[in-house]
Write an enzyme that holds these catalytic residues in place. Structure first.
Site, PDB file in Angstrom:
ATOM      1  N   GLU A   1      -3.089  -7.424  -2.455  1.00 48.90           N
ATOM      2  CA  GLU A   1      -3.852  -6.246  -2.040  1.00 48.90           C
ATOM      3  C   GLU A   1      -3.124  -4.983  -2.438  1.00 48.90           C
ATOM      4  O   GLU A   1      -1.903  -4.887  -2.307  1.00 48.90           O
ATOM      5  CB  GLU A   1      -4.063  -6.220  -0.522  1.00 48.90           C
ATOM      6  CG  GLU A   1      -5.201  -7.037  -0.024  1.00 48.90           C
ATOM      7  CD  GLU A   1      -5.495  -6.729   1.436  1.00 48.90           C
ATOM      8  OE1 GLU A   1      -5.451  -5.542   1.822  1.00 48.90           O
ATOM      9  OE2 GLU A   1      -5.750  -7.673   2.182  1.00 48.90           O
TER      10      GLU A   1
ATOM     11  N   TRP B   1      -7.791  -3.919  -3.776  1.00 47.52           N
ATOM     12  CA  TRP B   1      -8.597  -3.854  -2.550  1.00 47.52           C
ATOM     13  C   TRP B   1      -9.278  -2.496  -2.504  1.00 47.52           C
ATOM     14  O   TRP B   1      -8.622  -1.486  -2.460  1.00 47.52           O
ATOM     15  CB  TRP B   1      -7.723  -4.042  -1.305  1.00 47.52           C
ATOM     16  CG  TRP B   1      -8.535  -4.052  -0.050  1.00 47.52           C
ATOM     17  CD1 TRP B   1      -8.802  -2.989   0.778  1.00 47.52           C
ATOM     18  CD2 TRP B   1      -9.218  -5.173   0.519  1.00 47.52           C
ATOM     19  NE1 TRP B   1      -9.597  -3.367   1.815  1.00 47.52           N
ATOM     20  CE2 TRP B   1      -9.873  -4.708   1.679  1.00 47.52           C
ATOM     21  CE3 TRP B   1      -9.358  -6.510   0.155  1.00 47.52           C
ATOM     22  CZ2 TRP B   1     -10.640  -5.546   2.489  1.00 47.52           C
ATOM     23  CZ3 TRP B   1     -10.121  -7.340   0.962  1.00 47.52           C
ATOM     24  CH2 TRP B   1     -10.742  -6.857   2.115  1.00 47.52           C
TER      25      TRP B   1
ATOM     26  N   GLU C   1     -13.619  -2.632   7.950  1.00 49.50           N
ATOM     27  CA  GLU C   1     -12.173  -2.782   8.096  1.00 49.50           C
ATOM     28  C   GLU C   1     -11.860  -3.149   9.541  1.00 49.50           C
ATOM     29  O   GLU C   1     -12.364  -2.518  10.475  1.00 49.50           O
ATOM     30  CB  GLU C   1     -11.460  -1.483   7.721  1.00 49.50           C
ATOM     31  CG  GLU C   1     -11.552  -1.122   6.249  1.00 49.50           C
ATOM     32  CD  GLU C   1     -10.705  -2.035   5.387  1.00 49.50           C
ATOM     33  OE1 GLU C   1      -9.662  -2.500   5.884  1.00 49.50           O
ATOM     34  OE2 GLU C   1     -11.073  -2.279   4.224  1.00 49.50           O
ATOM     35  N   TRP C   2     -10.988  -4.143   9.741  1.00 45.16           N
ATOM     36  CA  TRP C   2     -10.736  -4.653  11.085  1.00 45.16           C
ATOM     37  C   TRP C   2     -10.215  -3.588  12.042  1.00 45.16           C
ATOM     38  O   TRP C   2     -10.531  -3.600  13.226  1.00 45.16           O
ATOM     39  CB  TRP C   2      -9.768  -5.819  11.027  1.00 45.16           C
ATOM     40  CG  TRP C   2     -10.366  -7.051  10.428  1.00 45.16           C
ATOM     41  CD1 TRP C   2      -9.997  -7.663   9.269  1.00 45.16           C
ATOM     42  CD2 TRP C   2     -11.460  -7.818  10.950  1.00 45.16           C
ATOM     43  NE1 TRP C   2     -10.789  -8.757   9.027  1.00 45.16           N
ATOM     44  CE2 TRP C   2     -11.699  -8.883  10.046  1.00 45.16           C
ATOM     45  CE3 TRP C   2     -12.269  -7.703  12.083  1.00 45.16           C
ATOM     46  CZ2 TRP C   2     -12.700  -9.820  10.247  1.00 45.16           C
ATOM     47  CZ3 TRP C   2     -13.272  -8.642  12.285  1.00 45.16           C
ATOM     48  CH2 TRP C   2     -13.478  -9.684  11.373  1.00 45.16           C
TER      49      TRP C   2
ATOM     50  N   TYR D   1       0.788  -1.225   0.000  1.00 46.72           N
ATOM     51  CA  TYR D   1       0.000   0.000   0.000  1.00 46.72           C
ATOM     52  C   TYR D   1       0.822   1.279   0.000  1.00 46.72           C
ATOM     53  O   TYR D   1       0.421   2.259  -0.613  1.00 46.72           O
ATOM     54  CB  TYR D   1      -0.915   0.042   1.236  1.00 46.72           C
ATOM     55  CG  TYR D   1      -2.104  -0.874   1.178  1.00 46.72           C
ATOM     56  CD1 TYR D   1      -3.355  -0.406   0.794  1.00 46.72           C
ATOM     57  CD2 TYR D   1      -1.991  -2.216   1.517  1.00 46.72           C
ATOM     58  CE1 TYR D   1      -4.454  -1.243   0.741  1.00 46.72           C
ATOM     59  CE2 TYR D   1      -3.078  -3.064   1.465  1.00 46.72           C
ATOM     60  CZ  TYR D   1      -4.315  -2.579   1.077  1.00 46.72           C
ATOM     61  OH  TYR D   1      -5.397  -3.417   1.016  1.00 46.72           O
TER      62      TYR D   1
ATOM     63  N   PHE E   1     -12.560   1.646   1.187  1.00 47.53           N
ATOM     64  CA  PHE E   1     -11.599   1.243   0.161  1.00 47.53           C
ATOM     65  C   PHE E   1     -12.274   0.870  -1.158  1.00 47.53           C
ATOM     66  O   PHE E   1     -11.596   0.602  -2.144  1.00 47.53           O
ATOM     67  CB  PHE E   1     -10.794   0.025   0.634  1.00 47.53           C
ATOM     68  CG  PHE E   1      -9.612   0.342   1.497  1.00 47.53           C
ATOM     69  CD1 PHE E   1      -8.384   0.644   0.931  1.00 47.53           C
ATOM     70  CD2 PHE E   1      -9.718   0.328   2.876  1.00 47.53           C
ATOM     71  CE1 PHE E   1      -7.279   0.920   1.716  1.00 47.53           C
ATOM     72  CE2 PHE E   1      -8.622   0.605   3.677  1.00 47.53           C
ATOM     73  CZ  PHE E   1      -7.396   0.904   3.099  1.00 47.53           C
TER      74      PHE E   1
END
EC number: 3.2.1.21
Length: 360
Positions: free
Chosen positions: A254, A301, A308-309, A183, A317
């Site tokens: 991702e 992603w 989101e966790w 990312y 996202f």
């Protein structure tokens, strides 16, 4: 690509560039087209290294610079997954199920890493070899080489478990492909030669990481507080893993851009920043493929906004906006751009995207 220790230039608090990743995502299949679109989806056929594992590691040892250890030893672990030995067939999740046929009958033994890569910033540009990310490599090195990375052994010494010959044989070369969640990038400060607060997660690694240095952010911030827009970081991650692990097939499992959920609806739908993010990262992924990286595919992603966790429903996202009260799904500008990218039809360039609306 050989590992390189922090040299004399690194004394006094040298900073590096570190690519950070997170979580496992959905697969959006790439369709082969012309130009860099096909380069992203295709596996590179050139640039294969002929060094064997032992030879590559031996050369890496000889390339050490004088001075201390690598400035960055471990990163944050969000998720690591590895399947059993060849022959134990497990059902793949739907997002990866299509990969089985591509393996030509081989077992789908794989490992997914949240990979941090670093550049040493005080040496010449052409010498900016990636410094080992010790967290990711503490999983990959035993699998490929049968032992922990050298830096881990030097720092942790007797605190590390020892692999028996039988365990080394069991571990080695049991992976068909490597998944990388990529990312962003962060700065990494050497704490061997510089004072640092070591009461952090990375403290045992003798490293301090941050996205801000001297008041300047490493890239444009996103809604995910530790993620910044640094497109070139994806090329660095792929090239390092490709070189170190002898051209094992790599999948970007991702990659994506986050928005704040309280952003006004018009800006959520017309997500220009996400389009520019995808354009930039795919451009550098294409560059890695052209340089010989064995990239098998790319997963964006995410398809839709989700829970989101870490941040729950506070960041988004998705290529599709989701109204969590009604479950209505609305395609964003990025969904239409990505559709055009995959099908090879009139992808909007950088100068046009700023004026393009989602309803076009």
């Amino acid at each position: 690509m050989a590992r390189r220790r922090m040299g004399e230039e690194g004394k006094g608090g040298g900073w590096g560039l570190n690519g950070r990743q997170c979580r496992f995502g959905n697969r959006l299949r790439a369709v082969k087209g012309e130009g860099w679109r096909s380069a992203v989806a295709a596996q590179a056929a050139t640039g294969r290294r002929e060094e064997d594992d032992a030879g590559g590691r031996e050369k890496g040892e000889k390339r050490e610079r004088k001075g201390g250890l690598s400035p960055c030893l471990f990163g944050k672990r969000r998720r690591e997954r590895r399947r059993g030995g060849r022959g134990r067939r497990e059902a793949l999740p739907p997002s990866l199920g299509g990969l089985r046929a591509e393996r030509r009958g081989r077992g789908d033994d794989d490992v997914l890493i949240n990979y941090n890569v670093q550049h040493v910033s005080r040496i010449k540009l052409e010498e900016r070899l990636l410094i080992t990310d010790k967290l990711s490599l503490r999983f990959l090195d035993p699998i490929f080489f049968g032992e922990y990375p050298r830096e881990m052994r030097e720092i942790l010494s007797s605190n590390l478990p020892k692999f028996t010959p039988e365990e080394k044989k069991l571990l080695q070369n049991k992976v068909d492909f490597i998944g990388i969640n990529q990312y962003t990038a962060i700065y990494a400060k050497d704490c061997i030669y510089s004072p640092c607060a070591l009461n952090t997660y990375e403290g045992n690694a003798l490293v301090y990481t941050t996205g801000v240095r001297n008041g300047a952010k490493i890239g444009k911030p996103t809604a995910f507080s530790t993620y910044f827009v640094v497109p070139e970081s994806i090329e660095s991650a792929v090239m390092y893993v490709n070189g170190r692990y002898k051209d094992t097939t790599i999948y970007i499992t991702e990659n994506g851009y986050s928005q704040h959920s309280d952003t006004n609806m018009e800006d959520l739908i017309n997500d220009v920043e996400r389009v520019n993010y995808l354009q930039g990262y795919l451009k550098y992924l294409s560059s890695a493929v052209r340089k010989g990286a064995n990239v098998g595919g790319y997963f964006m992603w995410s398809l839709i906004d989700n829970f989101e966790w870490v941040f729950g429903y506070t960041i988004k996202f998705g290529l599709y906006h989701v109204d969590f009260d009604t479950q209505e799904r609305i395609p964003k500008m990025s969904a239409k751009w990505y559709r055009d990218f995959l099908t090879g039809s009139n992808v909007t360039d950088d100068t046009q995207v700023w004026s393009r609306r989602a309803d076009s």
